[in-house]
Design an enzyme around this catalytic site. Structure first.
Site, PDB file in Angstrom:
ATOM      1  N   ASP A 185      41.507  82.457  55.943  1.00  0.00           N
ATOM      2  CA  ASP A 185      42.834  82.191  54.995  1.00  0.00           C
ATOM      3  C   ASP A 185      42.019  80.992  53.853  1.00  0.00           C
ATOM      4  OD1 ASP A 185      45.045  82.467  52.527  1.00  0.00           O
ATOM      5  OD2 ASP A 185      45.789  82.009  53.859  1.00  0.00           O
TER       6      ASP A 185
ATOM      7  N   ASP B   1      34.884  88.693  97.489  1.00  0.00           N
ATOM      8  CA  ASP B   1      34.360  88.683  96.414  1.00  0.00           C
ATOM      9  C   ASP B   1      35.549  87.897  95.487  1.00  0.00           C
ATOM     10  OD1 ASP B   1      32.695  90.502  97.365  1.00  0.00           O
ATOM     11  OD2 ASP B   1      33.837  92.640  95.962  1.00  0.00           O
TER      12      ASP B   1
END
Length: 1026
Positions: free
Chosen positions: A407, A861
């Site tokens: 806008d 991990d």
């Protein structure tokens, strides 16, 4: 006909409409076809209706038979801005003074329904949870839970179950929160309405309104339905919820004739829309649309549609594709294990369970958790940069954005109007800087010279602007406009005293759309007239004590408005301060006029040319005029005498003033950074196309010398294009002006159809549908409505476009880090897979048990992968093109690196496992022997995986270049994982539960050698890639 057919009326009505069309054809010369009457672009939906009902009429063997509709035919819901009040009343069979009767209201409510916004269809919580469980990665984890349970590995099943439950709960909670946007829409409707029925004014529930009702609206009230106004008394309505413009719109009842049926909402002066607010005056209107047919109802329906057809984010698509690849790999590995086992004459059931266990090792259990945590950390960082993230996937999606639709007002600009330029009646140009600042000591006034020679002088750098501080602005302008006061001493004194005199308002003639101007009349009270003894001498004349205004009443008129309208009421121009005295009236009368003393026509032409030049630069131009009249003290002044006929006549033209909503600080640099990053910036505004284009050019969105970024289009032009034609626009416009809420959603869908990832900003209710439909919806936190905030993925706390660019940079950083830990996780898990394959092919026992695999995936991990999610951004992160939305997570290069690193870790670990199986090397407790070999292999692979985290920070850069101190989080996480490994190996009972045995110092020498060998291999691989 199209209005009725598109409204979905009863079959009898459509049949009657087609019959009417055939009657029209019968009146035309032969050779005409009904297709000649249909506009294919604007009336596409009419074609199948005519074809279907034409066949019905032809089968009836009576082409001109008019079927009985079975009751009254009511007008279809439409704006009817082109209908006069009389025609409108006749169409709706409404008396504009008495309203509808109760019988008419009941019939119309049965036909049109209640005046209620469509209620969203919400999924029950169990369906939301089920949808989360249907995610491919979750299905794989569930399959692994079942497989491990069948194999009796209950510990593994419990760990996997916890991962599934946590992911499902988080995903379901996010979706439930996103549904609040639909709840906010339900609160938009107006609760009560003032309606005239059977001649009496009643207050009723707004849901009971029907088309044709006569509604009264007044100041401070919300409009209860879409109305066509039949009476206005200075009625102004704030339509910011629909248009985004906060200024009130002055309404009138006149019909508006246009070539098409489309008209921007901001130009529908004869309509008032549901949920808009009356800011001034009062009015009366006929209800023309209710419920879902209203403008706000269309927005509600669009949001509901967007919510029911949610688009998946790029990371979700990529992870889904990766999941498919992992599923295929798991099935292939399971089959490979079974085939190898059967070939070695092993029993089928045990070997099948082993294959299932191998498939478990393929699944990176920590991938979902690490991705979620990394995006959550990105949310925290963005919050410190004024961007609040409402949905986690939007964090990464920002990094994939290829187009930002923004806008204008309040986002690209400050959202405040200020004076940018003033041109006096003599053509002198004054420029203002920092005119919107609240600090009176900021900014300057620059006198740039005469307007007619300014352009030529500027091109040769011949002029030097005179600078004045803001505090001296009034004196500078006063000096410029009274430069000839010395030639008329009495005029200079009068101007000086008039400037210091207090003013009392006598009359005000408000602005209206017909006159396009407004005026006020003040009385200036001379201090000298009140107390002549207290009058002080004017500067430069110590002898004079009597005021030039003594014994007189001074009336001052100020007028402003459209330049052409102001000029049409002027007879003089201001060349000095004494110029006011030459205009209008003498000292004793308000009727004496003086002929102009200059060529009025040529002056008007010159002024209008200046007006056009100012407007072309995006300025909103106002004309300024004034006049002064002197009356004797005893002469009466009536209100009629101060009306329009006197106040707005014989004016003195003072000049032109140009207003502008200036760009925000830093916006030009932000737009440039977007272009350097390959992101297209599009301005979407409700403002006029000339103003929007000028602002876009000033901040770098439009480049006149580049055909790809030099196109603007209005909402009226966009209405003439289909969705397919809009998507095929080449080049795609950079500016869309005077757009409607439907236009905004149409632009977003056209860009998505072309393969773009779209970010859409918005603040009003009119933006909510487009914000919801975009890949990334961005709402304004300061000036945004609750509905838009709930529909958005991101809320900007400072309403600044620069914050969006910072969020895009953060999004790219997040994806880079997600890619790093995906490479890390897959290389580690692939090493486990390859290790299992080696053992299966050679008919050896598996190197790890299932619980070992899960423990390795948890400690080796998750912590290192989380630290990769905190890696700092790369230097060129905003200098490269956006990622291709169609490409996967892994490229050929990254896949090659992944496989090479996995093969190396698996080969080294398998070699150590073989040695440990054949000899007791490095094992302190060899009961049973295979447990010691597995523990040594587990130690080697775990430490190699932890070291791999440092090697995964870059695909091709040396680890000695990336270093370890730039990400101390990784150092801490790797040390934490190593501590967990030590505890799992040496703590009694815990190592028994994990099926591990302690290692001696010879085993640690083997592990250290493996790490050194891994670093050397990685450096050779990266050097080869470079």
């Amino acid at each position: 006909l199209h209005k009725r057919a598109a409204d979905g009326g009863p079959d009898e009505e459509k049949l009657a409409l087609v019959t009417m069309l055939r009657l029209v054809l019968a009146c035309l010369p032969q050779g005409n076809d009904w297709r000649d009457l249909v506009d294919e672009h604007e009336q596409r939906t009419l074609l199948p209706v005519i074809e279907a009902y034409s066949r019905i009429i032809d089968d009836d063997q009576n082409s001109y038979h008019m079927p009985v509709t079975g009751g009254a035919v009511y007008p279809p819901p439409a704006l009817y801005f082109d209908r006069t009040v009389e025609k409108l009343a006749a169409m709706f069979k409404t008396d504009i003074h008495q309203g509808l009767t109760d019988a008419q209201v009941d019939e119309r409510r049965e036909y049109y329904g209640r005046n209620e916004l469509p209620r969203p269809v919400r999924r029950p919580w169990w369906k939301i949870v089920w949808a989360q469980l249907m995610d491919l990665m979750i299905i794989m984890l569930c399959a692994a839970i079942i497989a491990t349970a069948i194999d009796g590995e209950w510990k593994s099943s419990i760990v996997l179950g916890v991962v599934v439950v946590l992911n499902t709960v988080v995903g379901a909670w996010q979706e439930i929160k996103a549904g609040k946007a639909l709840s906010a829409l339900e609160n938009l409707g107006t609760s009560r309405a003032q309606v005239i029925r059977s001649g009496s004014l009643e207050s009723i529930d707004a849901a009971e309104l029907v088309p044709g009702d006569l509604v009264e609206i007044g100041e401070g009230e919300s409009v209860p339905a879409d109305l066509r106004l039949v009476f206005c008394a200075q009625l102004e309505v704030v339509e910011s919820v629909l248009t985004g413009e906060s200024a009130g719109v002055l309404k009138d009842t006149k019909a508006i004739k246009v070539r098409t049926r489309q008209l921007p909402l901001g130009e529908c002066k004869g309509n008032a829309f549901m949920s808009t607010l009356v800011s001034h005056g009062r009015g009366r209107g006929v209800v023309i649309r209710t419920g879902a047919k209203t403008e706000i109802g269309k927005i509600s329906a669009a949001i509901n549609c967007s919510a029911s057809h949610a688009r998946r984010t790029p990371i979700q698509k990529k992870l889904a594709k990766l999941g498919l690849w992992l599923v295929a790999l798991a099935i292939a590995l399971c089959a490979c294990i079974v085939i190898c086992g059967v070939s070695w004459r092993r029993k089928f059931v045990p070997i099948f369970i082993t294959g299932i266990s191998l498939a478990v090792s393929v699944i990176p259990e920590g991938l979902v958790a690490v991705t979620t945590v990394t995006m959550a950390l990105g949310v925290r960082r963005m919050a410190h940069r004024n961007a609040l993230i409402r949905t986690l996937p939007a964090v990464e999606t920002l990094g994939s954005v290829t187009v930002i639709c923004s806008d204008k007002t309040g986002t690209l600009t400050e959202g405040k109007m200020g004076v940018s330029e003033l041109v006096d009646a003599n053509g002198m140009v004054f420029e203002f800087t920092r005119s919107t600042s609240q600090d009176p000591n900021e900014g300057e006034v620059l006198c740039r010279g005469h307007a007619d020679v300014l352009a030529a002088a500027a091109s040769q750098d011949l002029y030097q602007a005179e600078k004045h501080s803001t505090a001296a602005a009034d004196m500078a302008l006063a000096g410029a406009m009274s430069s000839t006061a010395a030639s008329s001493p009495s005029g200079g004194e009068a101007a000086a005293e008039l400037a210091a005199a207090p003013l009392r308002l006598l009359a005000e003639n408000a602005f209206d759309s017909d006159r396009k101007r407004m005026s006020v009349v003040f009385e200036a009270t001379s201090p000298a007239a009140q107390d002549s003894s207290s009058a002080s001498p004017l500067p430069g004349d110590g002898k004079r004590n009597a005021s030039p205004l003594a014994g007189k009443r001074c009336l001052v008129t100020f007028a402003k408005g459209a330049p052409e309208e102001i000029l049409s009421k002027c007879t003089h121009q201001l060349t000095s301060a004494a110029g006011f005295r030459r205009s209008g009236c003498g000292a004793g009368s308000m009727d004496n006029k003086e002929l102009p003393s200059f060529a009025l026509v040529s002056h008007i032409v010159a002024c209008l040319c200046r007006d056009a030049r100012m407007a072309a630069r995006g300025l909103r131009v106002l004309g300024l005029a004034a006049k002064v009249a002197y009356l004797s003290d005893g002469e009466p002044v009536t209100e009629d005498a101060l009306g329009l006929s006197w106040a707005e006549s014989d004016l003195v033209f003072c000049g032109l003033v140009g207003l502008i909503d200036p760009p925000r600080s830093g916006i030009i640099d932000s737009v440039r950074r977007c272009h350097n990053a390959g992101i297209k910036v599009i301005m979407i505004t409700g403002d006029h196309i000339g103003t929007a284009t000028a602002v876009a050019e000033s901040i770098g969105i439009i480049h006149p010398d580049n055909p790809d970024t030099d196109r603007a289009i209005s909402g009226a032009e966009l209405d003439l294009l289909s969705d397919e034609a809009t998507a095929m626009l080449q080049p795609f416009p950079c500016v869309f002006a005077r757009v409607s809420p439907e236009n905004k959603l149409k632009i977003v869908r056209a860009l998505q159809q072309s393969g773009h990832i779209v970010a859409m900003t918005g603040d009003g209710v009119n933006d909510a549908a487009a914000v919801k439909g975009a890949d990334v919806g961005v709402a304004m936190g300061m000036g945004g409505t609750d509905i838009t905030k709930e529909a958005a993925d991101i809320v900007l706390t400072d309403d600044n476009f620069t914050t969006i660019v910072a969020a895009v940079e953060e999004g790219r950083r997040i994806f880079d880090n997600i890619l790093k830990f995906i490479l890390y996780l897959l290389s580690c898990n692939s090493a486990e897979v390859i290790l299992f394959l080696f053992a299966a092919v050679l008919n050896l026992d598996l190197p790890f048990t299932t619980i070992m695999i899960l423990w390795a995936n948890i400690i080796a991990d998750i912590p290192p992968a989380l630290s990769l999610g905190l890696d700092p951004p790369e230097a060129n992160i905003m200098s490269r093109r956006p990622r291709n939305p169609k490409s996967g997570v892994l490229t050929r290069t990254t896949t090659l690196v992944l496989l090479a690193q996995a093969l190396f870790m698996a080969t080294v670990t398998f070699g150590v496992f073989l040695v440990a199986v054949l000899t007791p090397f490095g094992i302190t407790n060899m009961s049973p022997h295979i447990a010691g070999a597995r523990s040594l292999a587990f130690g080697v692979l775990t430490v190699l995986q932890l070291n791999q985290a440092f090697l995964s920070r870059s695909v091709d850069a040396s680890v000695f270049k990336t270093g370890i101190r730039s990400n101390m989080w990784m150092v801490g996480c790797v040390l934490l994982s190593f501590v967990f490994y030590i505890l799992g190996t040496y703590v009694p009972r815990l190592n028994s539960w994990l099926e591990l045995v302690p290692l001696g110092w010879p085993a640690w020498l083997v592990i250290a050698a493996a790490v050194l060998l891994q670093v050397a291999f990685s450096e050779v691989l990266k050097a080869t890639l470079r």
